[in-house]
Design a protein around this motif. Structure first.
Motif, PDB file in Angstrom:
ATOM      1  N   HIS A 341      -3.474   2.636 -13.014  1.00  0.00           N
ATOM      2  CA  HIS A 341      -1.995   2.356 -13.082  1.00  0.00           C
ATOM      3  C   HIS A 341      -1.202   2.352 -11.734  1.00  0.00           C
ATOM      4  CE1 HIS A 341       1.496   3.536 -15.955  1.00  0.00           C
ATOM      5  NE2 HIS A 341       1.975   2.662 -14.833  1.00  0.00           N
ATOM      6  N   GLN A 342      -1.649   3.333 -10.883  1.00  0.00           N
ATOM      7  CA  GLN A 342      -0.885   3.118  -9.469  1.00  0.00           C
ATOM      8  C   GLN A 342      -1.132   1.952  -8.735  1.00  0.00           C
ATOM      9  OE1 GLN A 342      -0.268   6.800  -7.141  1.00  0.00           O
ATOM     10  NE2 GLN A 342      -1.628   6.111  -5.986  1.00  0.00           N
ATOM     11  N   GLY A 343      -2.630   1.437  -8.786  1.00  0.00           N
ATOM     12  CA  GLY A 343      -2.785   0.295  -7.875  1.00  0.00           C
ATOM     13  C   GLY A 343      -2.151  -0.831  -8.602  1.00  0.00           C
ATOM     14  N   VAL A 344      -1.855  -1.000  -9.908  1.00  0.00           N
ATOM     15  CA  VAL A 344      -1.233  -2.126 -10.551  1.00  0.00           C
ATOM     16  C   VAL A 344       0.373  -2.130  -9.969  1.00  0.00           C
ATOM     17  CG1 VAL A 344      -0.255  -3.207 -12.800  1.00  0.00           C
ATOM     18  CG2 VAL A 344      -2.696  -2.441 -12.629  1.00  0.00           C
ATOM     19  N   GLN A 345       0.767  -1.057 -10.076  1.00  0.00           N
ATOM     20  CA  GLN A 345       2.302  -0.859  -9.594  1.00  0.00           C
ATOM     21  C   GLN A 345       2.470  -1.242  -8.196  1.00  0.00           C
ATOM     22  OE1 GLN A 345       4.630  -0.754 -11.562  1.00  0.00           O
ATOM     23  NE2 GLN A 345       4.098   0.250 -13.404  1.00  0.00           N
ATOM     24  N   ARG A 346       1.589  -0.680  -7.423  1.00  0.00           N
ATOM     25  CA  ARG A 346       1.467  -1.039  -5.937  1.00  0.00           C
ATOM     26  C   ARG A 346       1.561  -2.543  -5.693  1.00  0.00           C
ATOM     27  NH1 ARG A 346       2.054   1.855  -1.958  1.00  0.00           N
ATOM     28  NH2 ARG A 346       1.376   0.099  -0.497  1.00  0.00           N
ATOM     29  N   ALA A 347       0.574  -3.142  -6.466  1.00  0.00           N
ATOM     30  CA  ALA A 347       0.241  -4.718  -6.278  1.00  0.00           C
ATOM     31  C   ALA A 347       1.514  -5.398  -7.163  1.00  0.00           C
ATOM     32  CB  ALA A 347      -0.755  -5.092  -7.385  1.00  0.00           C
ATOM     33  N   ALA A 348       2.182  -4.779  -8.186  1.00  0.00           N
ATOM     34  CA  ALA A 348       3.186  -5.532  -8.376  1.00  0.00           C
ATOM     35  C   ALA A 348       4.606  -5.607  -7.437  1.00  0.00           C
ATOM     36  CB  ALA A 348       3.792  -4.893  -9.742  1.00  0.00           C
ATOM     37  N   PHE A 349       4.836  -4.482  -6.674  1.00  0.00           N
ATOM     38  CA  PHE A 349       5.706  -4.383  -5.673  1.00  0.00           C
ATOM     39  C   PHE A 349       5.250  -5.356  -4.435  1.00  0.00           C
ATOM     40  CE2 PHE A 349       6.991  -0.397  -7.596  1.00  0.00           C
ATOM     41  CZ  PHE A 349       8.509  -0.702  -7.631  1.00  0.00           C
ATOM     42  N   LEU A 350       3.873  -5.538  -4.152  1.00  0.00           N
ATOM     43  CA  LEU A 350       3.723  -6.352  -3.159  1.00  0.00           C
ATOM     44  C   LEU A 350       3.797  -7.841  -3.609  1.00  0.00           C
ATOM     45  CD1 LEU A 350       2.152  -7.267  -0.549  1.00  0.00           C
ATOM     46  CD2 LEU A 350      -0.183  -6.720  -1.725  1.00  0.00           C
ATOM     47  N   VAL A 351       3.304  -8.376  -4.850  1.00  0.00           N
ATOM     48  CA  VAL A 351       3.271  -9.756  -5.002  1.00  0.00           C
ATOM     49  C   VAL A 351       4.519 -10.002  -5.811  1.00  0.00           C
ATOM     50  CG1 VAL A 351       1.903 -11.487  -6.448  1.00  0.00           C
ATOM     51  CG2 VAL A 351       0.750  -9.719  -5.389  1.00  0.00           C
ATOM     52  N   TRP A 352       4.960  -9.481  -6.746  1.00  0.00           N
ATOM     53  CA  TRP A 352       6.231  -9.861  -7.580  1.00  0.00           C
ATOM     54  C   TRP A 352       7.478  -9.064  -6.912  1.00  0.00           C
ATOM     55  CZ3 TRP A 352       3.795  -8.044 -12.854  1.00  0.00           C
ATOM     56  CH2 TRP A 352       2.714  -8.858 -13.184  1.00  0.00           C
ATOM     57  N   GLY A 353       7.446  -8.168  -5.821  1.00  0.00           N
ATOM     58  CA  GLY A 353       8.654  -7.588  -5.350  1.00  0.00           C
ATOM     59  C   GLY A 353       9.482  -6.744  -6.394  1.00  0.00           C
ATOM     60  N   ARG A 354       8.664  -6.218  -7.412  1.00  0.00           N
ATOM     61  CA  ARG A 354       9.363  -5.412  -8.580  1.00  0.00           C
ATOM     62  C   ARG A 354       8.059  -4.715  -9.309  1.00  0.00           C
ATOM     63  NH1 ARG A 354      12.263  -9.427 -12.010  1.00  0.00           N
ATOM     64  NH2 ARG A 354      12.694 -10.279  -9.903  1.00  0.00           N
ATOM     65  N   ALA A 355       8.657  -3.706 -10.137  1.00  0.00           N
ATOM     66  CA  ALA A 355       7.540  -2.872 -10.845  1.00  0.00           C
ATOM     67  C   ALA A 355       6.845  -3.732 -11.945  1.00  0.00           C
ATOM     68  CB  ALA A 355       8.304  -1.491 -11.560  1.00  0.00           C
ATOM     69  N   ALA A 356       5.820  -3.271 -12.174  1.00  0.00           N
ATOM     70  CA  ALA A 356       4.985  -3.901 -13.647  1.00  0.00           C
ATOM     71  C   ALA A 356       5.536  -3.237 -14.731  1.00  0.00           C
ATOM     72  CB  ALA A 356       3.616  -3.884 -13.195  1.00  0.00           C
ATOM     73  N   ASP A 357       5.573  -4.003 -15.848  1.00  0.00           N
ATOM     74  CA  ASP A 357       5.989  -3.521 -17.309  1.00  0.00           C
ATOM     75  C   ASP A 357       4.778  -2.486 -17.454  1.00  0.00           C
ATOM     76  OD1 ASP A 357       5.977  -3.355 -20.230  1.00  0.00           O
ATOM     77  OD2 ASP A 357       7.785  -4.221 -19.760  1.00  0.00           O
ATOM     78  N   ALA A 358       5.160  -1.193 -18.002  1.00  0.00           N
ATOM     79  CA  ALA A 358       4.300  -0.177 -18.316  1.00  0.00           C
ATOM     80  C   ALA A 358       3.513  -0.369 -19.482  1.00  0.00           C
ATOM     81  CB  ALA A 358       4.866   1.283 -18.508  1.00  0.00           C
ATOM     82  N   GLU A 359       4.098  -1.327 -20.602  1.00  0.00           N
ATOM     83  CA  GLU A 359       3.538  -1.478 -21.702  1.00  0.00           C
ATOM     84  C   GLU A 359       2.950  -2.820 -21.895  1.00  0.00           C
ATOM     85  OE1 GLU A 359       5.511  -0.559 -25.398  1.00  0.00           O
ATOM     86  OE2 GLU A 359       6.472   1.098 -24.357  1.00  0.00           O
TER      87      GLU A 359
END
Length: 675
Positions: A341-359
């Protein structure tokens, strides 16, 4: 009973911090959101979100265009980026600004007025907001914001909600009354009725249309020669406009929390609070945090606050809590769902510049919690295919390559009377499109410096003139002797010039810093800059001015290579237009380099840059700095391994992202660890 907003804000912070801070520092035994594991881990790193990251995250959570970048103090640019740990201060002034701005945004999100859910299309895509995401996929000139005779521009929009929407195009049509314009609006290839509305500064074309959730194509088409070029200043998409609409709608409900003149529904409010807590706190979510936020809402309503005020205050408190404002990296056990989960969130900030949707995003991107090579490759492919990946162009590439200098440049209007805003927009669009095509098309990044083609609009094509050999469907094919690579594009050369003259040092420094990572030491404080052109002087060319500067031995040691790079680009004036002479003297664009030998012009320079061993390491170092919020240490092992994978993978953005994101260090978020 009226409750003071400042008191509410303080109460919210105290209540939420009592739950969140123990979890963040690793001493809480509160159950995590996953039913089988507890939140039992220590913090590895902590970084405040930049205004840009916070804006994207809160826009997604509240499903409106938050506009926080304009409401918060500007973040300091450090190491070329705005997300650096050492520069992201969180003082009392910033926190107070964030509290006020976020509370205003929450109030707008909960307003039943559909106009507060306006979506603004900027530079070819809609940023955040109620209705979803958009990416400019097709159109005569890509990101160009204009429509000419017998022309069309198209945008692809993905809507989150079905309903009736109001589409508006704010146009400037010079020397033509709007009543005489023949511009058609098509939705999924079907024309729809439109109205023209006169406003002080615009001719506004509006239309209302019923749209289903999912992908929709909007197209503006001109039929015949209507007398000139219409500039599209901006577009808006408001809605749904036929229902009472609340920006925050729980995923499990379709009804809004309030109709006009009615109180907020209590059950709906609870669902909204739970959904916002889960999305806002990301990996720090716990049942206790949601429970306390709900308790606060109920306590405020019991004390006499209106249900609307209680909901606004509660959500504002959640969105200004540490779990929202900070990117918190923890030492989760390898292979655990929390780690993925943490890896997805870090990747989202890197690639998308924002948090990933938790659900929605996290289960799709890490369905089984695995974080091996195959899983990361799938994750990166899905992220790059998502419209939110435009962030790697808008944010990472813009800062890495200094594309923002194009917007900031101010050519002297007396010396360059033909320069205007349309030309600037087309210059910026050309380089953004070039980067986008390489990034998202899996191309070799070295072609950024060797390409001899690009998508240009009509004004930019005229600016290039004889530099273009042919144009096919908006793609210009350049004379390689004149235009090769970004280092020859008009926008970049304009951005790296003075208002009245070229600037060889600035251009050379750009290449050393952004492409080769081989910066010279800072100049002494008492060193004179290269002199500006003087019409009364016998020093007529940029090369002569540089030669005078290099006569000082203090300057020569650093400037000999830096200025040499810039001198190879002297054929491009302060607006990036080709010139053969300066003040009647033929320009010499050749230079002898210790490492490269004798080179001539942008074409030779591009080939040398593409083959230089410093480029792949430099690119990876910039990507690392953006990903971790701080630059790598010298001879960093992770940079070395990612660089090898980047080269072996064909110099693609994908190869670099997969290698970086798959590393153990990326999961922990701690820069500088040994691999």
């Amino acid at each position: 009973m009226n409750v003071d907003c400042v008191t509410i804000s303080a109460a919210i912070r105290l209540l939420l911090l009592s739950v969140l801070l123990p979890s963040i520092v690793g001493c809480s035994d509160d159950p995590a959101s996953h039913p089988d594991e507890a939140a039992d881990s220590s913090v590895q790193s902590l970084r405040r979100l930049s205004a840009r990251e916070l804006d994207g995250t809160i826009s997604d959570i509240l499903q409106i265009e938050a506009g926080l970048i304009a409401r918060l103090p500007a973040d300091t640019i450090h190491n070329n980026f705005d997300n650096q740990r050492s520069a992201l201060r969180t003082n009392r002034t910033w926190l107070r600004s964030a509290e006020v701005a976020i509370r205003d945004v929450v109030s707008e999100a909960l307003s039943p007025d559909p106009n507060t859910s306006a979506r603004y299309l900027v530079a070819g895509h809609i940023l955040g907001g109620t209705t979803g995401e958009v990416r400019d996929e097709i159109g005569s000139y890509g990101f160009m914001w204009h429509i000419g005779p017998n022309d069309r521009s198209t945008w692809q929009v993905t809507l989150r909600h079905s309903g009736r929407y109001r589409f508006s195009a704010y146009l400037n049509i010079p020397e033509l009354a709007a009543d005489d314009a023949t511009i058609t609006v098509l939705v999924d290839d079907a024309s729809i009725p439109v109205q023209w509305v006169r406003e002080a500064d615009h001719d506004v074309l509006t239309a209302e249309v019923a749209l289903d959730a999912g992908t929709t194509l909007f197209q503006l088409r001109s039929d015949g020669d209507f007398g000139g070029l219409a500039t599209i200043d901006y577009l808006t998409l408001n809605g749904p406009v036929d229902d009472a609409f609340v920006g925050v709608i729980p995923r499990e409900r379709s009804a809004p929390c309030a109709a006009p003149d009615q109180a907020v529904d209590s059950g709906c409010a609870r669902s909204v609070i739970e959904a916002v807590v889960r999305d806002a706190l990301r990996s720090e979510y716990s049942a206790a945090a949601a429970h306390n936020a709900l308790d606060l809402y109920e306590a405020m309503t019991a004390a006499g606050s209106s249900s609307e005020d209680a909901l606004v205050s509660t959500l504002a408190g959640v969105l200004t809590s540490p779990g929202t404002l900070f990117l918190v990296d923890r030492d989760w056990p390898a292979g655990s769902w929390q780690s993925a989960h943490q890896g997805v969130q870090r990747a989202a900030f890197l690639v998308w510049g924002r948090a990933a949707d938790a659900e929605a995003d996290v289960p799709a991107l890490a369905p089984d919690g695995a974080w091996d090579q195959v899983a990361v490759e799938r994750l990166v492919d899905q992220m790059l295919a998502d419209p939110r990946a435009v962030s790697v162009v808008d944010d990472f590439a813009t800062r890495w390559l200094g594309l923002d200098t194009i917007s900031d440049a101010e050519p002297d209007p007396e010396m360059f009377p033909g320069f205007n805003g349309v030309l600037r927009a087309q210059m910026l669009a050309e380089v953004r499109r070039a980067v986008s095509q390489v990034f998202f098309g899996g191309g070799d990044l070295r072609t950024l410096f060797t390409s001899t083609s690009g998508e240009v609009g009509p004004e930019l094509a005229a600016h290039y003139g004889d530099d273009i050999l042919s144009i096919e469907e908006g793609t210009a094919h350049f004379d390689p002797a004149r235009r090769t690579g970004l280092q020859s594009r008009a926008g970049m050369m304009m951005g790296l010039s003075n208002p009245t003259s070229t600037h060889p040092t600035k251009r050379g420094l750009w290449l050393l810093d952004r492409v080769l990572c081989d910066l010279p030491p800072p100049p002494p404080a008492d060193v004179d800059p290269i002199p500006e052109p003087d019409p009364d002087s016998d020093i007529l060319t940029g090369r002569d001015r540089v030669r005078e500067h290099l006569a000082d031995s203090t300057c020569a040691s650093c400037h000999v290579v830096m200025d040499g790079l810039g001198l190879m680009l002297e054929n491009y004036d302060a607006t990036g237009q080709w010139r053969d002479t300066e003040n009647g003297v033929e320009i010499d664009a050749g230079y002898e380099f210790p490492a490269w030998g004798s080179l001539q012009g942008a074409s030779d320079l591009g080939a040398a840059l593409a083959e230089d061993a410093r480029f792949p390491t430099c690119f990876v170092s910039h990507l690392y700095t953006y990903a971790f919020g701080e630059p790598p240490a010298e001879n960093d092992r992770l940079v070395e391994s990612v660089t090898r994978d980047f080269v072996d993978g064909g110099y693609t953005l994908r190869a670099a992202l997969v290698s970086l994101i798959a590393s153990e260090r990326f999961l922990t978020g701690v820069a500088g660890d040994e691999e």
